[in-house]
Design a protein around this motif. Structure first.
Motif, PDB file in Angstrom:
ATOM      1  N   SER A 100       1.129  11.184 -10.527  1.00  0.00           N
ATOM      2  CA  SER A 100       0.332  12.420 -10.500  1.00  0.00           C
ATOM      3  C   SER A 100       1.227  13.647 -10.668  1.00  0.00           C
ATOM      4  N   ARG A 101       2.379  13.590 -10.010  1.00  0.00           N
ATOM      5  CA  ARG A 101       3.317  14.720 -10.132  1.00  0.00           C
ATOM      6  C   ARG A 101       3.824  14.865 -11.564  1.00  0.00           C
ATOM      7  N   GLN A 102       4.181  13.711 -12.158  1.00  0.00           N
ATOM      8  CA  GLN A 102       4.676  13.766 -13.540  1.00  0.00           C
ATOM      9  C   GLN A 102       3.595  14.223 -14.503  1.00  0.00           C
ATOM     10  N   LYS A 103       2.361  13.809 -14.230  1.00  0.00           N
ATOM     11  CA  LYS A 103       1.256  14.235 -15.080  1.00  0.00           C
ATOM     12  C   LYS A 103       1.049  15.736 -14.993  1.00  0.00           C
ATOM     13  N   GLU A 104       1.117  16.259 -13.774  1.00  0.00           N
ATOM     14  CA  GLU A 104       0.956  17.705 -13.603  1.00  0.00           C
ATOM     15  C   GLU A 104       2.092  18.466 -14.273  1.00  0.00           C
ATOM     16  N   GLU A 105       3.305  17.924 -14.161  1.00  0.00           N
ATOM     17  CA  GLU A 105       4.442  18.575 -14.826  1.00  0.00           C
ATOM     18  C   GLU A 105       4.261  18.578 -16.333  1.00  0.00           C
ATOM     19  N   LEU A 106       3.778  17.417 -16.858  1.00  0.00           N
ATOM     20  CA  LEU A 106       3.562  17.337 -18.306  1.00  0.00           C
ATOM     21  C   LEU A 106       2.490  18.321 -18.737  1.00  0.00           C
ATOM     22  N   LYS A 107       1.427  18.422 -17.948  1.00  0.00           N
ATOM     23  CA  LYS A 107       0.381  19.397 -18.281  1.00  0.00           C
ATOM     24  C   LYS A 107       0.925  20.822 -18.273  1.00  0.00           C
ATOM     25  N   SER A 108       1.766  21.102 -17.296  1.00  0.00           N
ATOM     26  CA  SER A 108       2.343  22.461 -17.209  1.00  0.00           C
ATOM     27  C   SER A 108       3.213  22.753 -18.414  1.00  0.00           C
TER      28      SER A 108
ATOM     29  N   ALA B 237       0.831  -1.203   0.000  1.00  0.00           N
ATOM     30  CA  ALA B 237       0.000   0.000   0.000  1.00  0.00           C
ATOM     31  C   ALA B 237       0.871   1.260   0.000  1.00  0.00           C
ATOM     32  N   GLY B 238       1.959   1.234   0.779  1.00  0.00           N
ATOM     33  CA  GLY B 238       2.858   2.383   0.802  1.00  0.00           C
ATOM     34  C   GLY B 238       3.543   2.602  -0.529  1.00  0.00           C
ATOM     35  N   GLU B 239       3.984   1.523  -1.170  1.00  0.00           N
ATOM     36  CA  GLU B 239       4.648   1.644  -2.469  1.00  0.00           C
ATOM     37  C   GLU B 239       3.675   2.133  -3.541  1.00  0.00           C
ATOM     38  N   ILE B 240       2.436   1.616  -3.507  1.00  0.00           N
ATOM     39  CA  ILE B 240       1.445   2.070  -4.485  1.00  0.00           C
ATOM     40  C   ILE B 240       1.132   3.548  -4.291  1.00  0.00           C
ATOM     41  N   LYS B 241       1.043   3.973  -3.035  1.00  0.00           N
ATOM     42  CA  LYS B 241       0.785   5.395  -2.771  1.00  0.00           C
ATOM     43  C   LYS B 241       1.905   6.255  -3.338  1.00  0.00           C
ATOM     44  N   THR B 242       3.146   5.796  -3.156  1.00  0.00           N
ATOM     45  CA  THR B 242       4.293   6.542  -3.680  1.00  0.00           C
ATOM     46  C   THR B 242       4.263   6.604  -5.202  1.00  0.00           C
ATOM     47  N   LEU B 243       3.949   5.462  -5.838  1.00  0.00           N
ATOM     48  CA  LEU B 243       3.895   5.424  -7.298  1.00  0.00           C
ATOM     49  C   LEU B 243       2.788   6.319  -7.836  1.00  0.00           C
ATOM     50  N   VAL B 244       1.616   6.263  -7.195  1.00  0.00           N
ATOM     51  CA  VAL B 244       0.499   7.103  -7.647  1.00  0.00           C
ATOM     52  C   VAL B 244       0.846   8.575  -7.488  1.00  0.00           C
ATOM     53  N   TRP B 245       1.476   8.913  -6.373  1.00  0.00           N
ATOM     54  CA  TRP B 245       1.867  10.306  -6.170  1.00  0.00           C
ATOM     55  C   TRP B 245       2.887  10.746  -7.219  1.00  0.00           C
ATOM     56  N   GLU B 246       3.836   9.861  -7.537  1.00  0.00           N
ATOM     57  CA  GLU B 246       4.847  10.189  -8.531  1.00  0.00           C
ATOM     58  C   GLU B 246       4.221  10.354  -9.907  1.00  0.00           C
TER      59      GLU B 246
END
Length: 331
Positions: A245-253, A234-243
């Motif tokens: 999401s961050r990359q997606k936001e960066e790509l959108k920017s 669960a901790g690893e999945i949370k980290t991957l999802v957060w990463e």
């Protein structure tokens, strides 16, 4: 309907308990009956041995009033049916029936055994009374010559008072044992399936997007290892999802900051991503989810897209949109 793990395990314990209890009751009831028969047989042997000297004092060659009187007097005293049978099977006296109306008893198993010098014993339905009886027979007369047989018999139903009491006691004890075992099985099954149920609930919450859910490890077995592994996952999945999401936001920017118009198409020619510059060129506020030819009705643009998909290489072309000329690069 889905059957829960708890119900599967508990029903297995319940079925096993009922089968075991049924086997115990079946064996115990048969053992009680055999014990009662043995005890009654021993009692009848003792009665017959005590009565035998009084019968042997009388002539045993034929029916007599004295023999009939003694047999009828001893019957109520012994609480058993007494019968004296001559060696040829003729009934000389009986404590309950008229011996002259009784059939020849020479073929009866217990009579034949007694005439051989043994103690006769048999269980069967009485031919006269048509009820199941226990028969015990002793030889009368000298050691060399067996002149007659003394037979005592009792109804099996007369043993029912003792056997029914024992059966009732065993039935109550067995029922209490089954109830206790089922309660213990219920507690054990709940403790066994609780970690699985907690893991299932946590997995369902994670599937709904709650990546902060955790399972409290308990015990010191494989279930504890599974809980620890789940929490780590669960901790690893949370980290991957957060990463992601961050990359997606960066790509959108990055895409949003481009001055050039940018659109990303899928295999079905639908626009899955576009920036503000592309929306200004297409003169639309929303283009995601639409096919590109619904947004840009330019034949040359459609040809470029078709050629890139068929030839699988990059293409650059100039074309006009809304009175302005653009350089179009397709990959």
């Amino acid at each position: 309907m889905k059957k829960s793990l708890f119900l599967k395990i508990f029903s297995g314990y319940a079925i096993f308990t009922l089968i075991l209890a049924s086997a115990v009751l079946f064996t115990a009831f048969h053992a009680i009956r055999d014990f009662a028969v043995d005890m009654t047989t021993s009692h009848l042997k003792d009665l017959a041995a005590s009565i035998k000297p009084q019968i042997e004092k009388l002539p045993l060659t034929g029916r007599s009033a004295d023999l009939d009187r003694i047999v009828r007097e001893l019957g109520p005293y012994t609480s058993a049916r007494l019968t004296v049978v001559r060696e040829d099977g003729v009934v000389l006296a009986d404590s309950e029936e008229d011996p002259s109306k009784m059939e020849n008893h020479g073929t009866r198993t217990e009579i034949a055994q007694a005439l051989e010098g043994k103690t006769g014993f048999f269980l069967r339905k009485s031919g006269t009374l048509q009820k199941e009886m226990l028969y015990v027979a002793l030889p009368l007369g000298g050691d060399k010559e067996k002149k007659a047989v003394l037979r005592l018999s009792v109804f099996l139903k007369e043993m029912a008072g003792v056997t029914d009491s024992l059966r009732g006691t065993i039935l109550v004890v067995t029922a209490l044992f089954v109830l206790l075992y089922l309660v213990i099985s219920l507690i054990f099954t709940r403790n066994l399936t609780r970690p699985v149920r907690e893991l299932t609930d946590a997995a369902e919450k994670m599937a709904q997007g709650d990546f902060d859910v955790r399972v409290l490890p308990s015990g010191n077995d494989e279930m504890k290892d599974l809980a620890v592994a789940f929490n780590s996952m669960a901790g690893e999945i949370k980290t991957l999802v957060w990463e992601l999401s961050r990359q997606k936001e960066e790509l959108k920017s990055i895409i949003a900051s481009l001055r050039e118009g940018l659109a990303v198409l899928n295999s079905e020619d639908q626009i899955v991503l576009c920036n503000e510059s592309f929306r200004e060129i297409a003169k639309t506020e929303r283009c995601e989810g639409h096919r590109y030819w619904e947004i840009l009705r330019e034949p040359r643009f459609s040809e470029v897209i078709r050629d890139v998909k068929q030839l699988r290489h990059n293409m650059v072309s100039e074309m006009a949109f809304g009175g302005r000329t653009f350089s179009v690069s397709a990959t």
